[in-house]
Design a protein around this motif. Structure first.
Motif, PDB file in Angstrom:
ATOM      1  N   PRO A   1      -4.156   9.321   5.936  1.00  0.00           N
ATOM      2  CA  PRO A   1      -4.730   8.191   5.554  1.00  0.00           C
ATOM      3  C   PRO A   1      -4.790   7.338   6.737  1.00  0.00           C
ATOM      4  O   PRO A   1      -3.547   7.157   7.536  1.00  0.00           O
TER       5      PRO A   1
ATOM      6  N   PHE B   1      -9.159   4.099  -5.589  1.00  0.00           N
ATOM      7  CA  PHE B   1      -8.070   4.830  -4.960  1.00  0.00           C
ATOM      8  C   PHE B   1      -7.240   5.420  -6.105  1.00  0.00           C
ATOM      9  O   PHE B   1      -6.908   6.490  -5.963  1.00  0.00           O
TER      10      PHE B   1
ATOM     11  N   TYR C   1      -6.872   3.283   4.440  1.00  0.00           N
ATOM     12  CA  TYR C   1      -6.082   3.065   3.207  1.00  0.00           C
ATOM     13  C   TYR C   1      -4.905   1.896   3.679  1.00  0.00           C
ATOM     14  O   TYR C   1      -4.742   1.067   3.014  1.00  0.00           O
TER      15      TYR C   1
ATOM     16  N   LYS D   1       0.843  -1.053  -0.123  1.00  0.00           N
ATOM     17  CA  LYS D   1       0.079   0.027  -0.163  1.00  0.00           C
ATOM     18  C   LYS D   1       0.986   1.397  -0.010  1.00  0.00           C
ATOM     19  O   LYS D   1       0.643   2.221  -0.421  1.00  0.00           O
ATOM     20  N   TYR D   2       1.945   1.194   0.744  1.00  0.00           N
ATOM     21  CA  TYR D   2       2.826   2.305   0.934  1.00  0.00           C
ATOM     22  C   TYR D   2       3.510   2.525  -0.558  1.00  0.00           C
ATOM     23  O   TYR D   2       3.666   3.858  -0.966  1.00  0.00           O
TER      24      TYR D   2
ATOM     25  N   THR E   1       6.498   7.371   6.460  1.00  0.00           N
ATOM     26  CA  THR E   1       5.046   7.939   6.960  1.00  0.00           C
ATOM     27  C   THR E   1       5.448   8.813   8.087  1.00  0.00           C
ATOM     28  O   THR E   1       6.162   8.527   9.116  1.00  0.00           O
TER      29      THR E   1
ATOM     30  N   SER F   1      -6.742   9.465  -6.317  1.00  0.00           N
ATOM     31  CA  SER F   1      -5.426   9.895  -6.882  1.00  0.00           C
ATOM     32  C   SER F   1      -5.294  10.912  -8.000  1.00  0.00           C
ATOM     33  O   SER F   1      -4.665  11.828  -7.771  1.00  0.00           O
TER      34      SER F   1
ATOM     35  N   PRO G   1       2.230  10.858   3.415  1.00  0.00           N
ATOM     36  CA  PRO G   1       1.393  10.335   4.293  1.00  0.00           C
ATOM     37  C   PRO G   1       1.578  10.475   5.622  1.00  0.00           C
ATOM     38  O   PRO G   1       2.818   9.940   6.005  1.00  0.00           O
TER      39      PRO G   1
ATOM     40  N   TRP H   1       1.009   3.919  -2.801  1.00  0.00           N
ATOM     41  CA  TRP H   1       0.756   5.338  -2.427  1.00  0.00           C
ATOM     42  C   TRP H   1       1.815   6.335  -3.095  1.00  0.00           C
ATOM     43  O   TRP H   1       1.553   7.265  -3.813  1.00  0.00           O
TER      44      TRP H   1
END
Ligand SMILES: Cc1ncc(COP(=O)(O)O)c(C=O)c1O
Length: 399
Positions: free
Chosen positions: A268, A242, A271, A46-47, A80, A246, A59, A50
């Motif tokens: 977030p 998502f 997410y 997920k990171y 993050t 974005s 984030p 992103w």
């Protein structure tokens, strides 16, 4: 000031993640309580996603969503920042050895002791949305920076926040900035939150447009404006949504914010953690509902976690709970209802799901259980809450 903490152990695995083998590893058959399985690899993916989709936005993970320490540690190591709402949440981040500069105190209403704790630990940025909080900051932490939060609600979201937080940007935003100026409290930026689980794409453009005007007003008032905080609301288990968000966020930032200097951040929560968790429950009782002529109409299962535990999100969010069973995909299916363990009739996890005819001792897995589940659960009626087992793939690449 904060003592270091001990993390739960993290098991490393190779190849793909096999849920059934994890059930065996956890000896769940011999346990009363359900269990959460967390694959930290999902958080890393997920990171990376992103960074790929919104590389210019830093984030700050919203800890309220899931504050288990391996989550915070993984995200912090990936790079993050953290959105903390209280003294305890700040303490969690600091106890893991992360710097206070990584924290935004993003609760517009703060009690004095929490402000004092932020001050003692050098957490310098916090959100405000009204004059009383600006006076409070002036009195207790005047050398800190405030970020003015305004209201800009999505037309559709799982949980809207605008009734509780956010000033009216047009009517009150400039006045709050002028008040802060008169008290020599620096306004560092602006923030908003369109609502958690946002289902309204244009909401981000509306909010960014409004925010850019307020941000530029701050510049005119000669505050040292540096931070533009676009809040949360990003889906956890819908990649297409998502991607669409974005795109609209990137376009809106270019349209409205490219003529000013600002560090763009987001907060977030859902997410990052939603898909990382699967809750594994055990069936311990069942009932069959039959028609007068003996036809099986519905099977009701009673499992060892429910809406007062991990599934509490059902009580305040209109979410769909998915199920995974471990029987052959070809087995005959029946309409089924899954109850939680308490003696309360609202303790219902899901209804009208098609499942094979399961028996006591069988497992049902519920995916996407990482967001707004663990910190908000209680052991009502004396039922033990699940613990989490953490896993990570051996070959992960951090960006
Ligand atoms: C101030 C603030 N920031 C961020 C979040 C995280 O939101 P989400 O989980 O929708 O990303 C929340 C949650 O409601 C919040 O209150």
């Amino acid at each position: 000031m904060c003592t270091a903490v001990e993390l739960q152990p993290i098991q490393v695995y190779q190849g793909s993640f096999d849920l059934e083998s994890k059930i065996d590893e956890c000896s769940l058959r011999d346990q009363d309580a359900a269990i959460n399985i967390c694959d930290l690899s999902s958080i890393v993916s997920k990171y990376n996603e992103w960074k790929r989709m919104m590389p210019s936005i830093m984030p700050y993970y919203a800890i309220k969503c899931n504050d288990e320490l391996p989550i915070l540690k993984t995200l912090g190591e990936l790079g993050t920042g953290f959105d903390c709402a209280s003294k305890t949440e700040i303490e969690h981040v600091l106890s893991l050895g992360f710097n206070s500069e990584k924290i935004i105190f993003a609760n517009p209403m703060k009690s004095i002791s929490h402000i004092q704790y932020a001050k003692a630990n050098n957490v310098t940025d916090s959100t405000v949305d009204n004059e009383f909080e600006i006076y409070k900051i002036f009195k207790h932490y005047p050398e800190s920076n405030v970020v003015v939060r305004f209201r800009s609600d999505a037309n559709k979201a799982l949980s809207l926040l605008g009734n509780k937080f956010g000033c009216n940007a047009e009517e009150d935003g400039a006045a709050l900035m002028l008040l802060a100026k008169s008290l020599n409290v620096n306004v560092k930026g602006v923030s908003f939150h369109v609502g958690s689980g946002c289902g309204d794409l244009p909401a981000y453009e509306r909010a960014i447009c409004t925010g850019s005007r307020l941000y530029k007003t701050g510049n005119l008032i000669k505050h040292k404006m540096e931070l533009f905080d676009i809040g949360g609301g990003f889906p956890g288990d819908d990649d297409e949504m998502f991607a669409n968000i974005s795109e609209i966020v990137n376009k809106s930032l270019s349209k409205y914010m490219s003529d000013v200097k600002a560090k763009i951040i987001a907060e977030p929560g859902r997410y990052f953690v939603s898909t990382a968790y699967t809750t594994i429950c055990k069936i311990y009782s069942k009932r069959e509902l039959r028609s007068r002529d003996g036809q099986l109409e519905k099977v009701m299962y009673y499992v060892n976690d429910g809406v007062y535990g991990t599934f509490n999100c059902i009580l305040y969010e209109d979410i769909k709970i998915d199920t995974i069973h471990f029987k052959s995909p070809d087995s005959e299916k029946f309409s089924s209802l899954i109850w939680g363990p308490t003696c309360d009739a609202c303790d219902k996890i899901c209804d009208n799901v098609n499942l094979p005819n399961l028996k006591d001792g069988d497992f049902i897995a519920f995916p996407n259980m990482g967001a707004y589940t663990i910190p908000t659960s209680s052991a009502f009626n004396g039922f033990t809450l699940p613990k989490t087992r953490f896993y990570i793939r051996n070959d992960l690449k951090f960006l």
